[in-house]
Motif scaffolding. Structure first.
Motif, mmCIF file in Angstrom:
data_model
loop_
_atom_site.group_PDB
_atom_site.id
_atom_site.type_symbol
_atom_site.label_atom_id
_atom_site.label_comp_id
_atom_site.label_asym_id
_atom_site.label_seq_id
_atom_site.Cartn_x
_atom_site.Cartn_y
_atom_site.Cartn_z
ATOM 1 N N TRP A 97 37.083 38.187 35.927
ATOM 2 C CA TRP A 97 36.961 38.809 37.559
ATOM 3 C C TRP A 97 36.513 37.577 38.294
ATOM 4 C CZ3 TRP A 97 32.543 38.267 40.124
ATOM 5 C CH2 TRP A 97 31.544 38.003 39.391
ATOM 6 N N GLN A 98 35.885 36.952 37.809
ATOM 7 C CA GLN A 98 35.295 35.556 38.543
ATOM 8 C C GLN A 98 36.366 34.590 39.080
ATOM 9 O OE1 GLN A 98 34.777 36.224 35.283
ATOM 10 N NE2 GLN A 98 34.795 34.362 34.255
ATOM 11 N N SER A 99 37.541 34.811 38.555
ATOM 12 C CA SER A 99 38.766 33.913 39.036
ATOM 13 C C SER A 99 39.369 34.459 40.398
ATOM 14 C CB SER A 99 39.456 33.891 37.794
ATOM 15 O OG SER A 99 40.514 34.937 37.457
ATOM 16 N N LEU A 100 39.172 35.749 40.513
ATOM 17 C CA LEU A 100 40.169 36.546 41.366
ATOM 18 C C LEU A 100 39.974 36.048 42.948
ATOM 19 C CD1 LEU A 100 39.966 40.251 39.645
ATOM 20 C CD2 LEU A 100 41.785 38.425 39.518
ATOM 21 N N LEU A 101 38.747 35.749 43.227
ATOM 22 C CA LEU A 101 38.546 35.536 44.703
ATOM 23 C C LEU A 101 39.344 34.242 44.944
ATOM 24 C CD1 LEU A 101 37.139 35.782 47.332
ATOM 25 C CD2 LEU A 101 35.209 34.810 46.577
ATOM 26 N N TYR A 102 39.030 33.083 43.969
ATOM 27 C CA TYR A 102 39.849 31.788 44.284
ATOM 28 C C TYR A 102 41.344 32.030 44.270
ATOM 29 C CZ TYR A 102 42.102 27.703 43.160
ATOM 30 O OH TYR A 102 43.043 26.474 43.427
ATOM 31 N N VAL A 103 41.683 32.907 43.053
ATOM 32 C CA VAL A 103 43.385 32.998 42.930
ATOM 33 C C VAL A 103 43.714 33.583 44.172
ATOM 34 C CG1 VAL A 103 44.924 34.315 41.650
ATOM 35 C CG2 VAL A 103 43.289 32.911 40.398
ATOM 36 N N GLY B 151 43.506 38.667 35.702
ATOM 37 C CA GLY B 151 41.962 39.033 35.754
ATOM 38 C C GLY B 151 41.909 39.145 34.155
ATOM 39 N N ALA B 152 42.853 39.751 33.323
ATOM 40 C CA ALA B 152 42.505 39.903 32.025
ATOM 41 C C ALA B 152 42.341 38.570 31.206
ATOM 42 C CB ALA B 152 43.871 40.496 31.418
ATOM 43 N N SER C 298 36.709 40.244 31.398
ATOM 44 C CA SER C 298 38.241 40.444 31.329
ATOM 45 C C SER C 298 38.662 41.837 31.858
ATOM 46 C CB SER C 298 38.776 40.315 29.932
ATOM 47 O OG SER C 298 40.229 40.368 29.764
ATOM 48 N N GLY C 299 37.681 42.959 31.211
ATOM 49 C CA GLY C 299 38.000 44.442 31.619
ATOM 50 C C GLY C 299 37.977 44.448 33.071
#
Length: 262
Positions: free
Chosen positions: A196-202, A191-192, A152-153
């Motif tokens: 962080w692992q979601s960000l590339l897809y998002v 991201g929170a 999350s951070g």
């Protein structure tokens, strides 16, 4: 049987919260407006709504989409938000069951739904949603199993930093602002909640969808590069799709890598 009862309760709760979200969408962008007072009323004739005029979806259908007092049409946005929040609530309950995860992601879905409609109407993403959302998402990561506080951070740092870098690069190349600070804070909030692992897809999914809609808008409006569309709804929709389909998304990514022998 218990599962069915849970989903029905989730739908009823979601539609009721969706009714409140309509108030938030209408009033939050207005300077000094309260989302609590005055009570629900027709935005045109200011007729106070009786309880039976304020039942999610049902009242809209009974009133045939018109104010009982002034007979002016009621926006279809009202039942749409109520139905959408009901569906999101059911999806959250089905995926996470009863527990802290459901509460956390219920708040996340409600926040994203408000952001979608406010950004569509006003092309702003209120800090009063995104900034507390960042804090809630990070604190929530200490109490759930879906994302760690480290993920999350890092999601907050990379989410805000990634879009800031994109926005700065676009401005450096074109001399125009292509992305507002609200989008940057929104991705930090995503991201929170999702890590962080979601960000590339998002970022990829929202950029792809935004490009398709943007090209269509350019053709229709005939403004070329001056065409402006809000990016927040695309980020929010991509985040929602990742929340409910992340296993499938990761599976497709692994198939892609396997196809290239990676």
């Amino acid at each position: 049987m218990m599962q069915s009862a849970l989903l029905i309760m989730a739908a009823l709760l979601g539609s009721a919260v969706g009714s409140f979200l309509n108030v938030v969408i209408l009033r939050l962008p207005k300077e000094g407006a309260s989302i609590v007072f005055p009570a629900s009323h027709c935005p045109r004739c200011l007729h106070p709504l009786a309880w039976y005029e304020n039942i999610p979806v049902f009242s809209f259908l009974v009133l045939r989409g018109r104010c009982r007092s002034c007979k002016m049409p009621i926006s279809w946005q009202y039942p749409l938000v109520e139905l959408t929040m009901a569906v999101l609530s059911v999806l959250v309950a089905h995926r996470f069951g009863l527990g802290i995860e459901s509460l956390l992601y219920f708040v996340f879905c409600a926040s994203l739904l408000v952001i979608i409609f406010i950004d569509i109407h006003h092309q702003i993403i209120p800090d009063r949603i995104s900034l507390p959302g960042i804090v809630i998402g990070f604190i929530g990561s200490f109490f759930v199993h879906t994302v760690t506080w480290q993920q999350s951070g890092l999601g907050i740092l990379l989410g805000g930093g990634l879009l800031y870098a994109v926005a700065y690069g676009y401005y450096a190349l074109t001399g125009r602002e292509g992305m507002g600070g609200g989008d940057i804070k929104l991705l930090a909030m995503i991201g929170a909640f999702l890590g962080w692992q979601s960000l590339l897809y998002v970022v990829f999914a929202s950029s792809l969808a935004g490009s398709v809609v943007g090209i269509a808008a350019m053709v229709k409006q005939k403004k070329g590069g001056l065409t402006r569309i809000p990016f927040g709804p695309f980020l929010a929709l991509a985040a929602l799709s990742y929340l409910f389909l992340q296993e499938q998304i990761h599976g497709l990514w692994r198939l892609y890598l396997d196809g290239f022998g990676l």
